[in-house]
Design a protein around this motif. Structure first.
Motif, short mmCIF file in Angstrom:
data_model
loop_
_atom_site.label_atom_id
_atom_site.label_comp_id
_atom_site.label_asym_id
_atom_site.label_seq_id
_atom_site.Cartn_x
_atom_site.Cartn_y
_atom_site.Cartn_z
N ARG A 66 0.83 -1.21 0.00
CA ARG A 66 0.00 0.00 0.00
C ARG A 66 0.87 1.25 0.00
O ARG A 66 1.98 1.24 0.52
N TRP A 67 0.31 2.33 -0.55
CA TRP A 67 0.97 3.63 -0.46
C TRP A 67 -0.07 4.73 -0.42
O TRP A 67 -1.25 4.50 -0.69
N THR A 68 0.38 5.91 -0.08
CA THR A 68 -0.51 7.06 0.10
C THR A 68 -0.09 8.20 -0.82
O THR A 68 0.92 8.13 -1.54
N TRP A 69 -0.87 9.28 -0.76
CA TRP A 69 -0.54 10.48 -1.54
C TRP A 69 0.84 11.01 -1.17
O TRP A 69 1.58 11.47 -2.03
N SER A 70 1.19 10.93 0.10
CA SER A 70 2.50 11.40 0.54
C SER A 70 3.63 10.63 -0.16
O SER A 70 4.66 11.21 -0.51
N THR A 71 3.43 9.34 -0.37
CA THR A 71 4.43 8.54 -1.09
C THR A 71 4.66 9.09 -2.49
O THR A 71 5.80 9.18 -2.96
N LEU A 72 3.58 9.48 -3.15
CA LEU A 72 3.69 10.03 -4.50
C LEU A 72 4.36 11.40 -4.48
O LEU A 72 5.20 11.70 -5.32
N GLU A 73 3.96 12.24 -3.53
CA GLU A 73 4.54 13.57 -3.43
C GLU A 73 6.06 13.51 -3.24
O GLU A 73 6.80 14.31 -3.80
#
Length: 311
Positions: A284-291
């Motif tokens: 899993r990953w979040t928006w923060s991972t993408l940023e």
């Protein structure tokens, strides 16, 4: 004081207000009291109608674009670029919404004014449509215009969004073929990767980062049937690795009317447990991972461990 008159979009135009017996002082006073919000000179919206929360920037830009479109002459130029995207409700990644964009249909005469960018570019008849009686560029033309002003990530996001809304990929390719500017390079690279199955900006952005890193392209929205239950994944690699993007509205989107947020979290955990019991790894990953552009480093070890990527 009676309410100010509004048009079909809920906008208050100075001329209409004055014709209804209101004064400039009343408009200014309501603005100073924050009862009204000025969108452009001469056009306001009630403060209670200003969008808030997720996607509010694009929704506010839609109001500004409508203010421009309804303030000009009847044969005014169609909204285009990010402004047309806002009318088509095409989600974008970090768009520049500082100006309302219109395209003149001419080869010269473009300009940038206080709140409006006039693009000098030809428009074919099929490239202008109406959305809520407002003339805008077509979804295909809009997506190409946005993509050619963007980086690769942003271009893939808008192309995915356009395909979800039924855009014709061949038409977009033809439009791109006629673009000579270097800025079209990112758009030409992104279009072949575009996929209508991507369900959100975050899913498209994540895939763009995978592509940039040279990672294998996942299958989107693959369904798994386990124990009589059907589960769908955001990303899947060979039914060995599943990737899940936990966006801001992930659980809200998954929640049915009679479920609480806790119910959804429990249901998602059971889903993951069943996938893992079948030998499927879930990451899993979040928006923060993408940023922070940490998605590729997160996925690479798992892809390598499962023999899906040569580290």
């Amino acid at each position: 004081m009676p309410p100010f008159p509004t048009d079909r979009f809920g906008l208050i135009h100075r001329d209409a207000a004055l014709n209804a017996g209101f004064s400039d002082e009343q408009l200014s006073g309501a603005t100073a009291r924050r009862e009204l919000v000025r969108l452009i000179p001469g056009v306001w919206t009630p403060a209670l109608d200003v969008p808030t929360g997720a996607d509010s920037l694009e929704k506010r830009h839609r109001l500004r674009a409508l203010a421009v479109a309804t303030s000009g002459p009847a044969d005014g130029h169609p909204l285009s670029h990010v402004s047309a995207a806002a009318l088509h409700e095409l989600p974008m990644l970090h768009p520049d919404l500082s100006l309302v964009h219109v395209t003149t249909g001419r080869t010269s005469g473009g300009s940038i004014r206080a709140h409006r960018h006039l693009h000098a570019a030809p428009l074919e008849a099929g490239e202008v449509v109406e959305v809520d009686v407002i003339r805008v560029t077509s979804i295909e033309r809009t997506a190409v215009d946005v993509a050619t002003m963007s980086n690769f990530d942003q271009a893939l996001v808008i192309f995915d969004a356009a395909l979800r809304e039924g855009a014709d990929q061949t038409v977009m390719a033809d439009l791109l073929a006629g673009r000579r500017r270097r800025s079209a390079r990112n758009a030409r690279r992104a279009l072949p990767f575009a996929n209508a199955a991507a369900e959100s900006v975050g899913e498209s952005w994540g895939r763009a980062q995978m592509i940039d890193a040279g990672l294998p392209i996942p299958t989107l929205q693959r369904e798994f049937v386990i124990g009589g239950h059907t589960y769908r994944s955001d990303f899947d690699w060979e039914e060995l690795l599943v990737g899940e993007f936990d966006g801001l509205h992930k659980y809200g989107r998954l929640r049915s009317a009679d479920e609480s947020a806790t119910d959804v979290v429990v249901r998602e955990k059971l889903r993951e447990d069943r996938l893992r019991a079948k030998g499927i790894t879930v990451v899993r990953w979040t928006w923060s991972t993408l940023e922070k552009r940490q998605l590729a480093p997160l996925l690479q070890p798992w892809l390598a461990k499962l023999g899906l990527f040569a580290a």
